[in-house]
Design a protein around this motif. Structure first.
Motif, PDB file in Angstrom:
ATOM      1  N   THR A 243       8.706  -7.083  11.686  1.00 49.83           N
ATOM      2  CA  THR A 243       7.779  -6.482  10.728  1.00 49.83           C
ATOM      3  C   THR A 243       7.948  -4.968  10.754  1.00 49.83           C
ATOM      4  N   THR A 248       3.651  -2.511   6.592  1.00 47.54           N
ATOM      5  CA  THR A 248       2.710  -3.641   6.580  1.00 47.54           C
ATOM      6  C   THR A 248       2.332  -4.058   7.991  1.00 47.54           C
ATOM      7  N   ARG A 249       1.444  -5.106   8.072  1.00 48.15           N
ATOM      8  CA  ARG A 249       1.099  -5.668   9.371  1.00 48.15           C
ATOM      9  C   ARG A 249       1.719  -7.066   9.468  1.00 48.15           C
ATOM     10  N   ARG A 250       1.954  -7.501  10.698  1.00 46.18           N
ATOM     11  CA  ARG A 250       2.663  -8.786  10.871  1.00 46.18           C
ATOM     12  C   ARG A 250       1.878  -9.941  10.233  1.00 46.18           C
ATOM     13  N   ARG A 251       0.559  -9.952  10.405  1.00 45.36           N
ATOM     14  CA  ARG A 251      -0.223 -11.076   9.860  1.00 45.36           C
ATOM     15  C   ARG A 251      -0.102 -11.130   8.344  1.00 45.36           C
ATOM     16  N   ASP A 252      -0.190  -9.957   7.693  1.00 47.54           N
ATOM     17  CA  ASP A 252      -0.095  -9.917   6.227  1.00 47.54           C
ATOM     18  C   ASP A 252       1.280 -10.375   5.755  1.00 47.54           C
ATOM     19  N   LEU A 253       2.296  -9.925   6.500  1.00 50.07           N
ATOM     20  CA  LEU A 253       3.663 -10.324   6.139  1.00 50.07           C
ATOM     21  C   LEU A 253       3.825 -11.838   6.270  1.00 50.07           C
ATOM     22  N   ASP A 255       1.568 -14.130   6.088  1.00 50.28           N
ATOM     23  CA  ASP A 255       0.821 -14.809   5.015  1.00 50.28           C
ATOM     24  C   ASP A 255       1.609 -14.843   3.713  1.00 50.28           C
ATOM     25  N   VAL A 256       2.114 -13.669   3.346  1.00 48.02           N
ATOM     26  CA  VAL A 256       2.803 -13.594   2.045  1.00 48.02           C
ATOM     27  C   VAL A 256       4.109 -14.411   2.075  1.00 48.02           C
ATOM     28  N   GLU A 289       9.531  -8.873  -0.638  1.00 50.71           N
ATOM     29  CA  GLU A 289       9.051  -8.194   0.582  1.00 50.71           C
ATOM     30  C   GLU A 289      10.229  -7.564   1.347  1.00 50.71           C
TER      31      GLU A 289
END
Ligand SMILES: C[S@@+](CC[C@H](N)C(=O)[O-])C[C@H]1O[C@@H](n2cnc3c(N)ncnc32)[C@H](O)[C@@H]1O
Length: 391
Positions: A243, A248-253, A255-256, A289
């Motif tokens: 990431t 960005t943040r790992r969790r958001d990445l 998710d997407v 992304e």
């Protein structure tokens, strides 16, 4: 597979066979009909003899064993016992009650005598069986414990044949086993170096490594660790992404990307930015992304030099061999785009991919250089660089 285990003298000193006693008695009992009796015995015990023959590696040895055994026991005072015993028995059968009625105290002492001798034979047999058992256990132990290095001749013969991978694998295992308990398990007259030298050759042949690489690895790691490392090299590496915390943040990445059909999970406890990709319905190197620089496709092992370097904000760092920029961009993220990174790369052609990745990942604290790192190290040092990365 050609085994290198040493063979003990297994065919000798086997436990005595039960039938031995019968042969002895029968032989002594009716010497004039020896041939006939032996034929009978041979027919009657053919299966047993075959079994014994198998155990003794051949009929010849079985007959040798019996003959020796007979003569050995005959030389002592067991022969009269056999004669007496069987004679008495025959008499009893032949004459019915006559013999007992007529014998009196003579018969009693004969019986005692027979019993004693019979007991003596039983005791001797028990001793022999115990000895044979002990020897067999020793042979089995030797066979499982003792590994023998191949001789020069055996190695020469091996070279004439195509590689026997199963044998090589077995030998590597055995050498590692001996080296991990060298004092107790080494072959007499051998040194640790003998085993290491053979291990290097075998690892080279089995895994297809060149001499240089094997030498470096063997010098660098204890053998057990070395084997774990080599085994790990053989396993396919999972696809990993890092990431980009500048974007960005790992969790958001995660998710997407999952919404796009990427099956992924956190890499490991030791990384806060890594994700493992198990499967993907979209090309992982061409998602929006990816193009927007939210992540970098990078093997987990490449995280480690940067984590070890532990770059801090506002530091000056040199990446001496930087293209295509995987580690440079990670360093920049950890420094939160502060301080200065000198991203050096000797190959002009590879500068394109380096600068492209810096732009994609939003790195703004980096100066790209095109020097030979071997001669420009001092220049970077004079620019106040206190950390450098050249992997
Ligand atoms: C394995 S790549 C580096 C990967 C990079 N650190 C990364 O994490 O993306 C090795 C790079 O070193 C460069 N290189 C080799 N010798 C060099 C030298 N003497 N000075 C500078 N760069 C060199 C090569 O051209 C190549 O691009």
């Amino acid at each position: 597979m050609a085994s290198n285990k040493s063979k003990g003298a297994k065919s000798k000193n086997q436990p005595p066979k039960k039938k031995q006693r019968n042969d002895l008695f029968i032989d002594k009992k009716r010497p004039t009909k020896k041939g006939e009796v032996l034929d009978d015995v041979s027919d009657g015990h053919s299966e047993e003899e075959e079994e014994a023959g198998d155990l003794l590696d051949g009929d010849e040895q079985m007959s040798d064993f019996d003959d020796d055994d007979v003569s050995e026991i005959s030389d002592e005072d067991d022969a009269p016992l056999a004669d007496d015993f069987l004679q008495g028995s025959d008499d009893n059968e032949d004459s019915g009650s006559g013999s007992t009625s007529g014998s009196g105290s003579d018969s009693d002492s004969d019986e005692t005598d027979i019993e004693e001798k019979s007991r003596a034979i039983d005791e001797q047999r028990a001793r022999e069986e115990k000895d044979a058992q002990a020897e067999m256990e020793l042979n089995i132990k030797e066979e499982s414990d003792e590994f023998r290095l191949p001789t020069k001749e055996e190695l020469e013969a091996e070279q004439q044949r195509p590689p026997d991978l199963a044998n090589l694998q077995m030998r590597i295992k055995e050498i590692v086993r001996v080296l991990s308990n060298f004092k107790d398990m080494r072959q007499e007259g051998t040194t640790r170096k003998d085993y290491i030298d053979q291990l290097k050759i075998d690892l080279g042949s089995y895994y297809g490594y060149n001499e240089f690489l094997i030498r470096v690895l063997v010098d660098m790691f204890p053998v057990v660790e070395l084997m774990e490392l080599i085994e790990a090299f053989e396993k396919p590496r999972p696809t990993c992404i890092r990431t980009n915390t500048l974007r960005t943040r790992r969790r958001d990445l995660a998710d997407v990307l999952s919404k796009r059909g990427v099956e992924l999970d956190q890499l490991s406890k030791w990384s806060k930015v890594g994700l493992v990709v198990y499967n993907s319905h979209v090309p992982i190197g061409a998602t929006p992304e990816y193009l927007a620089g939210f992540y970098y496709i990078q093997s987990a092992s490449s995280f480690l030099p940067v984590m070890a370097l532990a770059p801090q904000e506002k530091e000056r760092v040199v990446d001496m061999a930087a293209a295509p920029g995987g580690k440079t961009t990670y360093v920049a993220a950890l420094m939160k785009n502060s301080g200065i990174i000198y991203a050096n790369e000797i190959s002009e052609a590879r500068l394109k991919s380096l600068t492209a990745n810096l732009h994609r990942m939003g790195v703004t604290n980096t100066i790209v250089c095109n020097y030979d790192g071997r001669v420009t190290y001092c220049k970077f040092a004079s620019h106040g660089c206190n950390k450098h990365n050249s992997l």
